[in-house]
Design a protein around this motif. Structure first.
Motif, PDB file in Angstrom:
ATOM      1  N   ASP A   1     -30.381  25.297  16.530  1.00 59.36           N
ATOM      2  CA  ASP A   1     -29.778  23.903  17.746  1.00 59.36           C
ATOM      3  C   ASP A   1     -31.151  24.332  18.628  1.00 59.36           C
ATOM      4  O   ASP A   1     -30.949  23.251  19.220  1.00 59.36           O
ATOM      5  N   HIS A   2     -31.266  25.442  19.259  1.00 60.01           N
ATOM      6  CA  HIS A   2     -31.963  26.418  20.542  1.00 60.01           C
ATOM      7  C   HIS A   2     -33.220  26.831  20.168  1.00 60.01           C
ATOM      8  O   HIS A   2     -33.376  26.515  21.173  1.00 60.01           O
ATOM      9  N   GLY A   3     -33.633  26.502  18.862  1.00 62.47           N
ATOM     10  CA  GLY A   3     -34.578  26.724  18.478  1.00 62.47           C
ATOM     11  C   GLY A   3     -34.733  28.311  18.568  1.00 62.47           C
ATOM     12  O   GLY A   3     -36.381  28.801  18.940  1.00 62.47           O
ATOM     13  N   THR A   4     -34.279  28.919  19.045  1.00 65.22           N
ATOM     14  CA  THR A   4     -34.348  30.585  19.575  1.00 65.22           C
ATOM     15  C   THR A   4     -33.036  31.704  19.329  1.00 65.22           C
ATOM     16  O   THR A   4     -32.105  31.085  18.959  1.00 65.22           O
ATOM     17  N   THR A   5     -33.475  32.751  18.768  1.00 66.13           N
ATOM     18  CA  THR A   5     -31.909  33.241  18.178  1.00 66.13           C
ATOM     19  C   THR A   5     -31.621  33.532  20.242  1.00 66.13           C
ATOM     20  O   THR A   5     -31.762  33.749  20.773  1.00 66.13           O
ATOM     21  N   ILE A   6     -30.130  34.067  19.781  1.00 67.56           N
ATOM     22  CA  ILE A   6     -29.870  34.174  21.260  1.00 67.56           C
ATOM     23  C   ILE A   6     -29.679  36.056  21.541  1.00 67.56           C
ATOM     24  O   ILE A   6     -29.868  35.123  23.460  1.00 67.56           O
TER      25      ILE A   6
ATOM     26  N   PHE B   1     -24.638  31.876  14.602  1.00 70.06           N
ATOM     27  CA  PHE B   1     -25.621  32.982  14.909  1.00 70.06           C
ATOM     28  C   PHE B   1     -26.788  31.943  14.893  1.00 70.06           C
ATOM     29  O   PHE B   1     -27.573  31.802  15.142  1.00 70.06           O
ATOM     30  N   ASN B   2     -26.590  31.501  13.632  1.00 68.91           N
ATOM     31  CA  ASN B   2     -27.112  30.873  12.914  1.00 68.91           C
ATOM     32  C   ASN B   2     -27.483  29.051  13.403  1.00 68.91           C
ATOM     33  O   ASN B   2     -28.042  28.962  13.720  1.00 68.91           O
TER      34      ASN B   2
ATOM     35  N   LEU C   1     -20.821  29.568  23.130  1.00 68.88           N
ATOM     36  CA  LEU C   1     -22.165  30.448  24.005  1.00 68.88           C
ATOM     37  C   LEU C   1     -23.452  29.858  24.541  1.00 68.88           C
ATOM     38  O   LEU C   1     -24.195  30.888  25.327  1.00 68.88           O
ATOM     39  N   HIS C   2     -23.807  28.733  24.018  1.00 68.17           N
ATOM     40  CA  HIS C   2     -24.878  28.601  24.525  1.00 68.17           C
ATOM     41  C   HIS C   2     -24.823  28.080  26.414  1.00 68.17           C
ATOM     42  O   HIS C   2     -25.707  27.929  27.018  1.00 68.17           O
ATOM     43  N   GLU C   3     -23.640  27.619  26.461  1.00 68.39           N
ATOM     44  CA  GLU C   3     -23.072  27.195  27.570  1.00 68.39           C
ATOM     45  C   GLU C   3     -22.701  28.235  28.681  1.00 68.39           C
ATOM     46  O   GLU C   3     -23.248  28.810  29.863  1.00 68.39           O
ATOM     47  N   ALA C   4     -22.727  29.563  27.925  1.00 71.10           N
ATOM     48  CA  ALA C   4     -22.099  30.304  28.882  1.00 71.10           C
ATOM     49  C   ALA C   4     -23.547  30.965  29.411  1.00 71.10           C
ATOM     50  O   ALA C   4     -23.781  31.394  30.654  1.00 71.10           O
ATOM     51  N   VAL C   5     -24.463  31.177  28.188  1.00 70.78           N
ATOM     52  CA  VAL C   5     -25.882  31.843  28.613  1.00 70.78           C
ATOM     53  C   VAL C   5     -26.666  31.290  29.652  1.00 70.78           C
ATOM     54  O   VAL C   5     -27.721  31.164  30.077  1.00 70.78           O
TER      55      VAL C   5
END
Length: 314
Positions: free
Chosen positions: A210-215, A204-205, A174-178
């Motif tokens: 991992d990224h310090g912010t919500t999707i 989502f958690n 998800l992070h890669e795509a976002v």
């Protein structure tokens, strides 16, 4: 927890007689209608409809539609329907609008249990002689169509089991795509439309840790981008439906001129489920009770019915 206050033991025949009396002759006794229907759960309301038809050879819903008007009539109509049938009507109205309400389709797809969503799809076919999927597909296009058709067609696992390894790898996907702004990536649609709600919450958690912010914060973008708005609503409904509904209520009351459709929809669909929790969230967020906000923004019989469903004692 529910806000509806309904007695355990009621007589459907007596209730049907009271409603017939309330609709008979000149003028309608709206207070009597609210005092009966506003304090009956879905099973009891169904028994009343059957008893009414049996006693008077007349459809109670059609009779109420002919007697009532405006926002009050719409709220009573939606309240009296079976929950699955009501969702089918809400979905159809949302789809057929000149500018479709995609978030209503998202709500129904993502906040109902798998069995409830299946019941909605059955009710939709019975009522409209089309499938919900084909109507959603016919009234949407592009990426929004792909997402919504996948959501309404889903039958998710509904248990507690989660796979941490999958949550970790899908949070990364998800992070890669976002990060690449590939919001329409097929992986995003696959994950959101097939994984169980517990699995998605774990994903989502993991994303947040991992990224310090919500999707959803990472999905902020062009406010006019319909697909992005629908995607954010999907994640909010799957991840924290009560928080999502609190926001719908807040926006429906805050805007210039109340959005009665949204206000009615949330109160009517959540009164037998979790409206008490949503009310608590509303108070924490707005420092005013939902009952007060509704009382200030509505009037007459419509206001009386909503307050009754919110659990306000007569």
């Amino acid at each position: 927890m529910a806000t509806l206050i309904a007695p355990e033991h009621t007589s459907a025949v007596e209730d049907a007689e009271k409603l017939q009396k309330a609709c008979k002759g000149w003028g309608t006794d709206e207070k009597a209608i609210i005092s009966v229907l506003g304090h009956r759960n879905a099973v009891q309301r169904k028994q009343i409809r059957l008893a009414y038809e049996d006693l008077y050879q007349e459809d109670l819903i059609k009779r109420l539609e002919s007697e009532l008007s405006g926002d009050f009539e719409k709220a009573v109509y939606r309240w009296v329907l079976d929950p699955a049938d009501r969702d089918a009507v809400l979905a159809n109205v949302a789809i057929k609008k000149l500018s479709p309400d995609h978030h209503v389709i998202v709500e129904i797809s993502c906040t109902r249990s798998p069995e409830e969503l299946l019941a909605v799809r059955r009710a939709y076919q019975t009522r409209y002689k089309h499938s919900l999927e084909e109507d959603v597909a016919a009234h949407t296009k592009g990426d929004t169509r792909k997402l919504l058709v996948s959501l309404v067609s889903a039958f998710r696992y509904d248990g507690e089991e989660i796979n941490t390894r999958v949550a970790n790898s899908e949070a990364k996907n998800l992070h890669e795509a976002v990060k690449d702004k590939e919001f329409n990536h097929e992986e995003i649609i696959r994950i959101l439309s097939t994984r169980s709600k517990m699995q998605l919450m774990a994903t989502f958690n993991r994303y947040r840790d991992d990224h310090g912010t919500t999707i959803t914060k990472n999905l902020e973008g062009d406010s006019g981008d319909e697909f992005l708005k629908t995607l954010r609503a999907t994640i909010r409904c799957l991840n924290d439906p009560k928080k999502y509904f609190e926001k719908v209520l807040r926006n429906s009351i805050r805007r210039v001129g109340t959005d009665e459709d949204a206000l009615t929809r949330v109160i009517v669909t959540r009164a037998e489920k979790d409206l008490k929790d949503i009310k608590e969230l509303y108070y924490k967020r707005n420092s005013v009770s939902l009952d007060q906000a509704v009382a200030k923004d509505t009037s007459g019989d419509y206001k009386a019915l909503l307050l009754t469903l919110l659990g306000k004692e007569d």
